[in-house]
Design a protein around this motif. Structure first.
Motif, PDB file in Angstrom:
ATOM      1  N   GLN A 106     -12.321 -66.010  30.184  1.00 14.20           N
ATOM      2  CA  GLN A 106     -11.463 -66.757  29.271  1.00 14.20           C
ATOM      3  C   GLN A 106     -12.182 -67.423  28.087  1.00 14.20           C
ATOM      4  O   GLN A 106     -11.623 -67.433  26.989  1.00 14.20           O
ATOM      5  N   PRO A 107     -13.380 -67.978  28.283  1.00 17.46           N
ATOM      6  CA  PRO A 107     -14.005 -68.660  27.130  1.00 17.46           C
ATOM      7  C   PRO A 107     -14.098 -67.767  25.892  1.00 17.46           C
ATOM      8  O   PRO A 107     -13.733 -68.189  24.795  1.00 17.46           O
ATOM      9  N   ALA A 132     -16.688 -59.463  23.951  1.00 15.75           N
ATOM     10  CA  ALA A 132     -17.469 -60.183  24.958  1.00 15.75           C
ATOM     11  C   ALA A 132     -16.603 -60.474  26.182  1.00 15.75           C
ATOM     12  O   ALA A 132     -17.033 -60.314  27.325  1.00 15.75           O
ATOM     13  N   SER A 133     -15.368 -60.887  25.927  1.00 14.76           N
ATOM     14  CA  SER A 133     -14.479 -61.228  27.026  1.00 14.76           C
ATOM     15  C   SER A 133     -14.186 -60.017  27.907  1.00 14.76           C
ATOM     16  O   SER A 133     -14.233 -60.101  29.131  1.00 14.76           O
ATOM     17  N   ARG A 134     -13.918 -58.893  27.256  1.00 14.95           N
ATOM     18  CA  ARG A 134     -13.583 -57.685  28.034  1.00 14.95           C
ATOM     19  C   ARG A 134     -14.749 -57.256  28.924  1.00 14.95           C
ATOM     20  O   ARG A 134     -14.549 -56.767  30.029  1.00 14.95           O
ATOM     21  N   SER A 152      -5.539 -72.034  34.984  1.00 17.27           N
ATOM     22  CA  SER A 152      -6.015 -71.473  33.738  1.00 17.27           C
ATOM     23  C   SER A 152      -6.647 -70.098  33.939  1.00 17.27           C
ATOM     24  O   SER A 152      -6.340 -69.146  33.225  1.00 17.27           O
ATOM     25  N   CYS A 153      -7.552 -70.001  34.922  1.00 17.60           N
ATOM     26  CA  CYS A 153      -8.183 -68.704  35.189  1.00 17.60           C
ATOM     27  C   CYS A 153      -7.138 -67.707  35.683  1.00 17.60           C
ATOM     28  O   CYS A 153      -7.197 -66.521  35.352  1.00 17.60           O
ATOM     29  N   ALA A 154      -6.180 -68.201  36.481  1.00 20.46           N
ATOM     30  CA  ALA A 154      -5.123 -67.307  36.961  1.00 20.46           C
ATOM     31  C   ALA A 154      -4.337 -66.757  35.784  1.00 20.46           C
ATOM     32  O   ALA A 154      -4.047 -65.555  35.722  1.00 20.46           O
ATOM     33  N   ALA A 155      -4.008 -67.638  34.830  1.00 21.81           N
ATOM     34  CA  ALA A 155      -3.247 -67.188  33.656  1.00 21.81           C
ATOM     35  C   ALA A 155      -4.051 -66.185  32.847  1.00 21.81           C
ATOM     36  O   ALA A 155      -3.503 -65.239  32.269  1.00 21.81           O
ATOM     37  N   HIS A 171      -2.063 -62.930  32.509  1.00 16.09           N
ATOM     38  CA  HIS A 171      -1.448 -62.801  31.183  1.00 16.09           C
ATOM     39  C   HIS A 171      -2.450 -62.461  30.079  1.00 16.09           C
ATOM     40  O   HIS A 171      -2.246 -61.524  29.311  1.00 16.09           O
ATOM     41  N   GLY A 172      -3.540 -63.225  30.008  1.00 15.57           N
ATOM     42  CA  GLY A 172      -4.502 -63.051  28.916  1.00 15.57           C
ATOM     43  C   GLY A 172      -5.090 -61.651  28.859  1.00 15.57           C
ATOM     44  O   GLY A 172      -5.185 -61.049  27.780  1.00 15.57           O
ATOM     45  N   THR A 173      -5.439 -61.124  30.008  1.00 15.03           N
ATOM     46  CA  THR A 173      -6.066 -59.798  30.013  1.00 15.03           C
ATOM     47  C   THR A 173      -5.100 -58.721  29.518  1.00 15.03           C
ATOM     48  O   THR A 173      -5.517 -57.756  28.890  1.00 15.03           O
ATOM     49  N   ALA A 174      -3.799 -58.934  29.793  1.00 15.51           N
ATOM     50  CA  ALA A 174      -2.818 -57.944  29.315  1.00 15.51           C
ATOM     51  C   ALA A 174      -2.857 -57.862  27.797  1.00 15.51           C
ATOM     52  O   ALA A 174      -2.678 -56.797  27.212  1.00 15.51           O
ATOM     53  N   LEU A 175      -3.113 -59.009  27.174  1.00 19.66           N
ATOM     54  CA  LEU A 175      -3.159 -59.057  25.723  1.00 19.66           C
ATOM     55  C   LEU A 175      -4.419 -58.370  25.190  1.00 19.66           C
ATOM     56  O   LEU A 175      -4.360 -57.535  24.303  1.00 19.66           O
TER      57      LEU A 175
END
Lengths: 204, 477, 255
Positions: C55-56, C65-67, C89-92, C96-100
């Motif tokens: 997430q950071p 970097a995130s991927r 937060s990590c769950a989201a 959700h975040g990774t889908a984006l």
């Protein structure tokens, strides 16, 4: 050279072309827009009057009541739609000067303006005016007091119903209480450009 | 390390101003919330529905725009198209020149702010007067609006009274009612003398070609009662498919913007005045404005085109509440502005690449948005765009992530770092040569570093007898 | 979001994603998570190779970097076990975040597969395992901070249901509870003035309710608020939801 119109439409088409599918138009039931305060029933005047009061508007149920209200505030000079005047004249004593022609050169001479409303919305306390029903737009806006004359049978229950009867008039305006602002420090002040007192007069 | 401009901006805002913006936004937000929940069993379902309708419009502008153009024309409206801000201003000017008009009264329209219309016309000898009270005060002060719905949320009555005195609108008096009455008297004359009334449009129904304009003050109505020519500046995204859809949007707009059931004046205008009506425009023009909206449409942030300019996202935003509108250096501030403003910069995106960073990504904006725009997702996309395009403002103040990513994808390096981090417990924090660390420790303490302790506990704790429960399996895939 | 997620297996085997914050700072919150899950009959696996949810960098806009980090997590948490995270937060990020950020990536499917079996702890207890009340005892007035990344998820009602069901505990309401604490990950260091001002306001609201302890499902928010409070010379006691649940079990001699 292409016109701006063609350029814009071409850009729109180009922007949308890559979309694999377009979002569909959802169908929805108009009853969903009805709020908890939308009334039902045959006589909608009491509900309308209550909602009008809730937005600081002033319902009056008879010409006598209207005259008492205007007289108490010393508002003796106004305008009245000539078609309405015969029915109202008897209630106005001689201390009143009521003109049936509106002179835009003297907008500030009129303390009140009486015009016809074509309808009202009970859910919101809204008065419905349009171009064909209003003798002059300015008379319904410039005086400190606007009196909209309403027939009981023209009150609709809710906003969605009012949308369905907009009709073919080129200019329909919904008026929900007096003109107002909260621009200065969030403090509510009524009577900014339009009326400071919005009256609905029931014609029976 | 370069600092974020918006964070620097906040230092310059007086405590008084900050308190008044905070209070003004908080009160409106809370009233909005109460009204929506008092009136509807499931307001979120209405927001989602409205969002779906607007998304449908955005994704079908190619068919809707020609349709609404034809409808407007058949209603007797002259339709113009402006692909840039300059073209939009020139279109207004051209209509005025053709009529020999020199005086224009303006209702509040965000598009006119966006294209800089008032300045454009003033430079060409045309009086273009703002008539919304807040916008009028902004204009006489040569200031900028700081909120979409409440343009002078940043001003005190004292400042306004001083401006009125300076402008010859009466001796100093800071009573809001007196201020309002003075503006009424002054602007009334201007309305009656004006040649043209300019408005925006909150919605345009494709079905009927009706323009819907809402105001509380009645200034739009006054300009359309007093002048003979109406020009409406309309962003190409302002369409709704059917009149009935307005039942949803009007209810949501008034509650979201000002916590009202319905805005005081809601006008439905489908053309020039009726023949028998003595007042109002004989001529009506609609100028459809692109001004990079088609670029937004082509971008991965097209959802922002659903926006109906209610300002609810500003009111709820904890960042907006601290910094207020001018911090965003844009016509559109707050969460919606943090998405829209950089996009409207086009190839100068980098100039505003910091705006999408000015958010804790808390998501409150999405929760209140009447058209359910996923603003945090769009902010994230724009942060990624800023990074990809190496926009310095996107990077300012942010710790670099490359080394972290390397470490966080290498378990051995990660574990070593976990243990090595314990050094932080003995080093004075001020010695740590990491700017991000200083930015943290200026106002907060750091917890004690306990890197590796949890893993150690897992490994060393006694196993329970039953063999399953209480015996975590440690494995390395 | 909730519709396509994968329910836990009958054998209650789960994987724990401890989160980088617990790994580095909050060992006891991670430990409490294990103890709570085991009390519920779960067998907890801890993949040793785990690092961070990515997430950071995602929030920072550095999606490459995130991927890289997310792909590492996908590998580390491979399989079909539910992944339990003591952080909304990590769950989201994973749901959700990774889908984006993987929208246009070839391995979107694998990333989504992890997202579908990722659960925030309180959500897992209530909606995954169907446990709606909590035994034991916990004396205290709890201020519950609704961390922002739980918006739109089942976590907040779940955590509130559990906390308010504990004998001896009460959840104290406070003003503007839906407002952010100002942490926001890197936001806290790139916008330090705004972040601190937001946190200070949050603390004022919380203090006004005179709680014994400030509780959240996210250590990140608690780290921010506790750090601000301590620096200002008015420290507050904070606990992760897992710690409250674990302490309730201990106090009730159930652990």
């Amino acid at each position: 050279m292409s016109s701006s119109r063609d350029i814009i439409l071409e850009r729109v088409r180009e922007a949308l072309a890559p979309l694999p599918k377009r979002a569909p138009l959802p169908e929805w039931d108009l009853s969903r827009a009805r709020s908890a305060v939308a009334p039902a029933g045959a006589d909608l005047w009491p509900a309308f009057a209550a909602r009008l009061r809730a937005v600081n508007g002033t319902p009056v149920a008879s010409p006598d009541e209207l005259v008492a209200l205007l007289g108490a505030k010393g508002w003796h000079h106004g305008y009245c739609d000539p078609a309405l005047w015969p029915a109202l004249k008897a209630a106005f004593p001689a201390t009143f000067t009521v003109e049936t022609a509106f002179d835009r050169e003297r907008v500030d001479d009129y303390q009140f303006g009486i015009t016809s409303a074509v309808g009202a919305i009970a859910e919101t306390g809204t008065i419905v005016l349009n171009d064909r029903g209003t003798t002059t737009r300015l008379a319904a806006l410039a005086p400190w007091v606007h009196v909209a004359a309403i027939r009981r049978e023209n009150i609709v229950p809710d906003l969605a119903s009012a949308l369905a009867v907009l009709g073919d008039d080129p200019n329909v305006i919904w008026v929900t209480g007096p003109s107002k602002t909260a621009d200065v420090e969030g403090i509510l002040i009524e009577g900014v450009h339009g009326p400071g007192l919005q009256v609905a007069l029931l014609l029976d | 390390m370069a600092r974020q401009p918006i964070d620097q901006f906040v230092e310059g805002i007086s405590a008084e101003k900050r308190a008044s913006v905070y209070l003004g936004t908080k009160v409106t937000h809370e009233k909005r919330d109460k009204l929506l929940h008092d009136h509807y069993a499931d307001p979120d379902a209405l927001r989602r529905l409205a969002g779906e309708i607007k998304q449908h419009v955005v994704e079908n502008l190619d068919t809707y725009l020609p349709k609404v153009e034809a409808k407007l024309q058949s209603n007797g409206v002259k339709v113009h198209w402006a692909s840039t801000a300059e073209e939009a201003c020139a279109a207004v000017h051209g209509i005025m020149k053709a009529r020999g008009a020199t005086k224009l009264v303006k209702a509040k329209t965000m598009v006119s702010e966006e294209i800089g219309l008032a300045d454009y016309l003033e430079h060409r000898g045309i009086e273009a007067l703002e008539t919304d009270l807040g916008e009028f005060i902004v204009q006489i002060d040569h200031d900028h609006p700081s909120h979409i719905v409440r343009p002078i949320i940043h001003k005190s009555r004292k400042e306004i009274a001083t401006s009125f005195e300076r402008e010859g609108l009466g001796a100093y008096n800071d009573d809001p009612e007196t201020i309002t009455r003075r503006a009424r008297a002054f602007l009334r004359k201007k309305f009656l003398q004006a040649d043209v009334g300019l408005t925006g449009a909150n919605f345009v129904s494709v079905e009927s070609g009706r323009l819907v304009i809402v105001t509380n003050e009645g200034n739009s109505r006054f300009s359309l009662a007093a002048t003979k020519c109406h020009i409406a500046l309309v962003g190409i995204e302002k369409l709704v498919p059917r009149d009935r859809d307005l039942g949803l949007f009007l209810n949501l707009l008034a509650r979201s913007a000002t916590a009202q059931q319905l805005t005081v004046y809601t006008e439905f205008i489908s053309g020039p005045k009726a023949a028998a009506q003595p007042d109002g425009p004989e001529e009506m023009h609609v100028i459809f404005v692109d001004n990079r909206r088609t670029e937004v449409l082509a971008s991965e942030c097209r959802e922002i085109l659903r926006c109906i300019r209610c300002g609810a996202c500003l009111n709820v935003c904890p960042v907006y509440r601290q910094v207020s509108g001018h911090a965003y250096r844009s016509v559109y501030p707050g969460p919606v502005g943090a998405v829209l403003s950089p996009l409207l910069e086009g190839d100068k995106f980098a100039d505003k690449a910091d705006l999408p960073k000015a958010s804790s990504l808390c998501g409150a904006c999405n929760e209140v948005c009447p058209v359910n725009i996923p603003i945090p997702d769009l902010l994230l996309r724009l942060r990624n765009k800023g990074k990809r395009e190496h926009a310095p403002l996107a990077e300012a103040g942010s710790p670099p992530m490359g080394a972290w990513a390397l470490m966080a994808s290498s378990p051995a390096a990660w574990k070593t770092a976990l243990v090595a981090g314990k050094l932080m417990n003995v080093l004075p924090k001020t010695w740590i040569p990491i700017p991000a660390m200083k930015a943290w420790t200026d106002t907060r303490t750091l917890p004690e570093w306990r890197g590796g302790e949890f893993r150690k506990w897992l490994r060393q704790r006694p196993r329970k007898a039953d063999g399953t429960k209480g015996s975590p399996q440690s494995h390395t895939p | 979001m909730a519709s396509d997620r994968q329910l836990p297996r009958a054998d209650r085997r789960v994987m724990l994603m401890a989160t980088c914050l617990c790994d580095a700072f909050y060992a006891d919150a991670a430990r409490a998570t294990v103890e709570v899950l085991e009390h519920l009959g779960c067998t907890v696996e801890f993949p040793e190779g785990q690092t961070c949810c990515g997430q950071p960098a995602f929030n920072g806009g550095d999606w490459d970097a995130s991927r890289q980090v997310v792909r590492h997590a996908v590998k580390t948490f491979a399989g079909d076990l539910p992944v339990i995270v003591p952080s909304g937060s990590c769950a989201a990020m994973l749901t959700h975040g990774t889908a984006l950020e993987f929208e246009k990536e070839a391995d979107l499917g694998e990333v989504r597969q992890l997202g579908r079996r990722t659960w925030e702890l309180a959500d897992f207890i209530v909606n995954g395992l169907g446990v709606k009340t909590w035994p034991g005892r916990y004396e205290g007035r709890i201020a519950f901070h609704r961390s922002c990344h739980c918006r739109g998820s089942e976590t907040v009602p779940a955590a509130l249901a559990l906390l308010s069901s504990i004998a001896g505990a009460s959840v104290a309401p406070f003003g503007e509870s839906d407002q952010c604490c100002g942490f926001g990950g890197t936001f806290s260091v790139s916008f330090p003035h705004i972040s601190s001002a937001m946190g200070t306001l949050k603390l004022e609201h919380i203090r006004a309710s005179a709680p014994d302890v400030l509780v959240s499902v996210d250590m990140s928010c608690l780290m921010h608020m506790a750090g601000l409070a301590e620096k200002a010379g008015q420290p507050i006691r904070t606990q992760h939801v897992a710690q409250v649940l674990r302490d309730a079990l201990r106090n009730g001699n159930l652990l």
